[in-house]
Design an enzyme around this catalytic site. Structure first.
Site, PDB file in Angstrom:
ATOM      1  N   TYR A 164       0.823  -1.211   0.000  1.00 22.32           N
ATOM      2  CA  TYR A 164       0.000   0.000   0.000  1.00 22.32           C
ATOM      3  C   TYR A 164       0.865   1.273   0.000  1.00 22.32           C
ATOM      4  CZ  TYR A 164      -4.129   2.863   1.029  1.00 22.32           C
ATOM      5  OH  TYR A 164      -5.127   3.785   0.970  1.00 22.32           O
ATOM      6  N   GLU A 219       2.155   6.456  -7.051  1.00 21.19           N
ATOM      7  CA  GLU A 219       1.092   7.308  -7.581  1.00 21.19           C
ATOM      8  C   GLU A 219       1.416   8.787  -7.392  1.00 21.19           C
ATOM      9  OE1 GLU A 219      -2.507   6.049  -5.676  1.00 21.19           O
ATOM     10  OE2 GLU A 219      -2.145   3.939  -6.162  1.00 21.19           O
TER      11      GLU A 219
END
Length: 295
Positions: A217, A224
């Protein structure tokens, strides 16, 4: 899968056993199994494509081009999950209305007590699997439509509105960072759903589902954010997707500023989701250990 022990709960019918709410029908279950198998296979194709491209090039740079098409296809295919959740929420609301109609008010129970007792069974099931699935009681995929839409749309946005639209960032190492994180995560997640639907969930897959996110994660979020940051100067220079005044609609939009706001939104959202997942991990895996000991 949901535990069956919750059927022993007293839901206001006295000594009478409560009627179990049917899970997804055979057709719905078959569809979901096929969907999850296809999605698992799709992300496996992406994983194999990355490995083959790396072995052929001898470098991890610019591997995005080797998996660009399947990545776009299967990540966009996740939009169907929003429809799955929307369908289940409507089914669950209909179920609650039906239950309240069938209950006899002359048993001296208040409306709030009936609702609370009726939801105990599904509540226990949700606790047993960390809120992921309640197949036998809640329908197909009883997750929040809003949360699912946010998670899916954020990835679709990054796939199309950033990586696809700003060609210059496609060679960035940050793209590979989130692609690898997504790929491993989705292979595990869709495998988890598939085996859950078939009532044969291996502990290894459950463990991976609730453990590997600890690394994947943050890895995905970092990729991103770095990719969006790398796109900013090119967006500002080209005026991509921006609308300036004057125009006949008297409306302006600055895509550059919008991307900055998207990056800022990660600050409050990421910690909440991450710590929620850590809480779910403790709950699910600890319940599994207790269940093993009881056996």
């Amino acid at each position: 899968m949901a535990a069956s022990g919750s059927s022993r709960a007293d839901n206001g019918y006295g000594s009478q056993q409560p009627r179990r709410r049917k899970g997804p029908g055979a057709l719905a279950t078959a569809y979901l199994v096929i969907y999850n198998v296809v999605m698992t296979a799709g992300w496996l194709v992406i994983a194999v494509g990355l490995v083959r491209a790396y072995l052929a090039k001898g470098s991890y740079h610019s591997l995005y081009y080797s998996i660009e098409k399947p990545l776009k296809f299967f990540q966009t295919g996740a939009l169907l999950e929003i429809l799955h959740c929307a369908f289940v929420e409507s089914e669950m609301l209909a179920s609650v209305r039906q239950v309240l109609q069938n209950m006899k008010m002359d048993r001296g129970m208040s409306l709030s007590s009936m609702v609370e007792n009726r939801t105990l069974a599904c509540g226990k099931d949700l606790k047993n699997e960390g809120g992921e699935l309640c197949m036998k009681r809640g329908g197909i995929v009883p997750s929040s439509v809003v949360l699912t839409a946010f998670q899916v749309m954020s990835r679709v946005f990054l796939t199309w509105a950033v990586t696809h639209s700003v060609k210059e960032v496609q060679t960035e190492d940050s793209v590979l960072l989130f692609v690898v994180a997504w790929t491993i995560t989705e292979i595990i997640r869709y495998s988890f759903y598939t085996f859950s639907l078939l009532n044969h969930l291996p502990y290894l897959i459950k463990w991976a589902r609730y453990t590997l996110f600890i690394i994947l994660y943050p890895m995905g979020v970092s990729g991103e954010l770095l990719t969006i940051y790398a796109a900013l100067p090119f967006v500002r220079q080209s005026g991509l997707y921006s609308i300036s005044l004057p125009n006949k609609y008297n409306f302006s939009f600055d895509y550059y500023t919008f991307l900055i706001l998207v990056m800022i939104s990660y600050i409050p959202i990421f910690p909440q989701l991450y710590f929620h997942m850590l809480h779910q991990r403790r709950k699910v895996l600890s319940h599994t250990e207790e269940h093993k000991k009881s056996e």
